[in-house]
Design a protein around this motif. Structure first.
Motif, PDB file in Angstrom:
ATOM      1  N   UNK A  59     -44.502  37.813   9.096  1.00  0.00           N
ATOM      2  CA  UNK A  59     -44.271  36.491  10.050  1.00  0.00           C
ATOM      3  C   UNK A  59     -45.588  36.675  10.955  1.00  0.00           C
ATOM      4  N   UNK A  60     -46.024  37.751  11.323  1.00  0.00           N
ATOM      5  CA  UNK A  60     -47.388  37.687  12.141  1.00  0.00           C
ATOM      6  C   UNK A  60     -48.395  37.054  11.375  1.00  0.00           C
ATOM      7  N   UNK A  61     -48.728  36.884  10.142  1.00  0.00           N
ATOM      8  CA  UNK A  61     -49.506  36.248   9.328  1.00  0.00           C
ATOM      9  C   UNK A  61     -49.229  34.723   9.552  1.00  0.00           C
ATOM     10  N   UNK A  62     -48.213  34.402   9.544  1.00  0.00           N
ATOM     11  CA  UNK A  62     -47.972  33.033   9.599  1.00  0.00           C
ATOM     12  C   UNK A  62     -48.171  32.552  11.186  1.00  0.00           C
ATOM     13  N   UNK A  63     -47.779  33.314  11.993  1.00  0.00           N
ATOM     14  CA  UNK A  63     -48.015  33.008  13.461  1.00  0.00           C
ATOM     15  C   UNK A  63     -49.695  32.841  13.808  1.00  0.00           C
ATOM     16  N   UNK A  64     -50.295  33.905  13.335  1.00  0.00           N
ATOM     17  CA  UNK A  64     -51.998  33.836  13.334  1.00  0.00           C
ATOM     18  C   UNK A  64     -52.578  32.689  12.751  1.00  0.00           C
ATOM     19  N   UNK A  65     -51.915  32.320  11.613  1.00  0.00           N
ATOM     20  CA  UNK A  65     -52.446  31.019  10.853  1.00  0.00           C
ATOM     21  C   UNK A  65     -52.017  29.781  11.577  1.00  0.00           C
ATOM     22  N   UNK A  66     -50.903  29.783  12.315  1.00  0.00           N
ATOM     23  CA  UNK A  66     -50.520  28.506  13.077  1.00  0.00           C
ATOM     24  C   UNK A  66     -51.636  28.514  14.296  1.00  0.00           C
ATOM     25  N   UNK A  67     -51.830  29.535  14.810  1.00  0.00           N
ATOM     26  CA  UNK A  67     -52.784  29.587  15.971  1.00  0.00           C
ATOM     27  C   UNK A  67     -54.061  29.214  15.396  1.00  0.00           C
TER      28      UNK A  67
END
Length: 179
Positions: free
Chosen positions: A44-52
């Protein structure tokens, strides 16, 4: 140079994309801290960083977006996953990941978010800067770092080098002090 701020309605295409990426980032960040599976939290952290990173692309800061992808998604999350694997942390659901202070944490998080939003709105509520392509590219950012901000940049690099040397010294077992 003063620019007239456009109205809030109807939102433009980049504003809609930015809001959607912001919702994805906030949703995945909430899932990072609420999931009971450690590996899922890292994903989920990967997805968060990707959205940023996508938000940075919408704001025409291409260099910062690709640094976000390379450093945070590529290195930090891989380091976190290696740390999980090497420490033999539990892979499945774990009751140890919940401290029982969920309601206090929600209250503190909402209070902090309220203070931050009110300060940002009060400080920048009427500010407007048009997005100009190319301002976040590597050339203007690099010239700014190595001309205007060279001393803080070098001080930060020395600080990171000292931290790296300290971590190596602390992790070595064959180095002993005087007896």
């Amino acid at each position: 140079m003063t620019f007239e701020a456009p109205g809030f309605w109807p939102p433009s295409g980049p504003e809609v994309v930015f809001l959607l990426l912001g919702l994805v980032a906030v949703g995945s960040a909430l899932l990072v801290v609420t999931t009971r599976q450690l590996v899922h939290a890292a994903l989920w952290l990967v997805l968060c960083f990707g959205a940023l990173a996508g938000g940075y692309l919408v704001l025409t800061a291409e260099f910062v977006a690709w640094v976000q992808v390379l450093i945070y998604v590529g290195a930090i999350v891989v380091l976190l996953l290696f740390g999980i694997m090497l420490t033999r942390a539990p892979i499945g659901r774990s009751a140890d990941l919940d401290s029982g202070n969920r309601w206090a944490a929600v209250l503190v998080a909402l209070a902090t978010a309220g203070v931050l939003v009110s300060v940002v709105v009060a400080g920048f509520g009427t500010a407007y800067a048009p997005l100009e392509p190319g301002q976040g590219a590597a050339k203007p950012l690099g010239s700014s770092i190595f001309r205007t901000w060279v001393l803080p940049f070098e001080a930060l690099s020395v600080l990171l080098l000292a931290a790296l040397i300290g971590a190596i010294v602390l992790s070595r077992t064959d180095i002993r002090g005087r007896e």
